[in-house]
Design a protein around this motif. Structure first.
Motif, PDB file in Angstrom:
ATOM      1  N   LYS A   1       3.654   6.597   5.273  1.00  0.00           N
ATOM      2  CA  LYS A   1       3.715   6.790   6.720  1.00  0.00           C
ATOM      3  C   LYS A   1       5.038   6.284   7.283  1.00  0.00           C
ATOM      4  CE  LYS A   1      -1.291   6.440   7.469  1.00  0.00           C
ATOM      5  NZ  LYS A   1      -2.381   5.614   8.090  1.00  0.00           N
TER       6      LYS A   1
ATOM      7  N   SER B   1       0.835  -1.194   0.000  1.00  0.00           N
ATOM      8  CA  SER B   1       0.000   0.000   0.000  1.00  0.00           C
ATOM      9  C   SER B   1       0.876   1.252   0.000  1.00  0.00           C
ATOM     10  CB  SER B   1      -0.897   0.003   1.247  1.00  0.00           C
ATOM     11  OG  SER B   1      -1.404   1.294   1.503  1.00  0.00           O
TER      12      SER B   1
ATOM     13  N   THR C   1      -0.032   4.236   0.845  1.00  0.00           N
ATOM     14  CA  THR C   1      -0.295   5.016   2.061  1.00  0.00           C
ATOM     15  C   THR C   1       0.521   4.502   3.232  1.00  0.00           C
ATOM     16  OG1 THR C   1      -2.551   5.471   1.325  1.00  0.00           O
ATOM     17  CG2 THR C   1      -2.071   5.798   3.655  1.00  0.00           C
TER      18      THR C   1
END
Length: 288
Positions: free
Chosen positions: A44, A38, A40
């Protein structure tokens, strides 16, 4: 020690931000390698590493480089001063020498067991894109300060040149880490001069001889000079990362920070096999 650099911060940094934004959008539209995780989640994780690394880069490394340059300038110390080169030669020569010594530093990061502990955090990313360009352990940035400051002093690199080189260094690092698919013929020509996404993608392969190649930062000439250039691997055949770190659960911010201080694993997959690849084409032929 000077820590404020008005032109660098008010002009250079916004330009870098603009370039990063363009690359972020472009790599999403023209993807070079398929993602395995992912986006995202990785953003992070990589942001957590960069949150410590980037302040060290800006508040420690850059001031150290500038201070070394200013001290060399005051004492007329360094190769570029001793050679008594005119300004129009000193600056290009200094730029090339700064880039060459960063090639050597990158080689050292891979060859030194101690430095690799920190640089490994950059390589165990399971995908490679723009965010990887800032995924460097804070310890690596701190460790680079003595080496790079000494180089600046020994070269006698002018302070304005040092700041300009750092902007180009960061911009090119963002470019060649991006997951941007350029037209093949364009990148084939471009890779003769500078490091490109396909070229650096090979450097992030789980195959050891591929990881230990393509060390250049801006100009690809240094790899050609030292026979460490490797271009023949197709991007869809590359597995990004380090073979002993294949579990996404290990990519937590705390674990990424602690990895340099833990027992170092052998370069092998979890099942004990060592990734290898047969060379089918000339090493310096850029694969699609």
């Amino acid at each position: 020690m000077k820590v404020r650099f008005p032109y660098f911060d008010t002009i250079g940094m916004p330009l870098l931000g603009l370039a990063a934004t363009v690359l972020f959008v472009a790599e999403a539209k023209r993807q070079l390698r398929k993602r395995t995780r992912s986006k995202t989640e990785r953003l992070k994780e990589n942001a957590s590493v960069a949150a410590l690394a980037l302040p060290a880069l800006r508040l420690l490394l850059l001031p150290c480089l500038y201070a070394a340059a200013r001290q060399a300038e005051k004492s007329k110390f360094g190769v570029l001063y001793w050679a008594a080169l005119p300004v129009w030669i000193r600056y290009p020569a200094g730029f090339l020498l700064l880039d060459y010594t960063n090639y050597l530093w990158h080689v050292l990061l891979h060859k030194s067991d101690l430095l690799w502990r920190f640089h490994n955090v950059h390589h165990i990313d399971l995908d490679l894109d723009l965010s990887t360009a800032w995924r460097f352990h804070v310890g690596e940035n701190i460790a680079s300060a003595p080496y790079r400051s000494a180089v600046v002093a020994l070269l006698g690199a002018p302070a304005p040149l040092v700041l300009f080189y750092e902007l180009m260094f960061e911009g090119c690092t963002a470019f060649h880490h991006s997951n941007l698919r350029l037209p093949y013929k364009v990148e084939q020509r471009l890779s003769r001069v500078m490091v490109t996404p396909r070229m650096h993608g090979i450097h992030h392969s789980i195959v050891a001889k591929e990881t230990n190649s393509n060390y250049s930062v801006i100009f690809s000439w240094w790899d050609r000079l030292h026979n460490s250039l490797l271009l023949h691997v197709a991007q869809d055949e590359i597995t990004i990362g380090v073979p002993s770190f294949r579990d996404p659960k290990e990519q937590t911010p705390l674990n990424l920070f602690m990895i340099p201080f833990k027992h170092q694993r052998a370069w092998q997959l979890p099942d004990g096999t060592v990734p290898e690849r047969e060379e089918k084409f000339p090493r310096t032929r850029l694969a699609p």
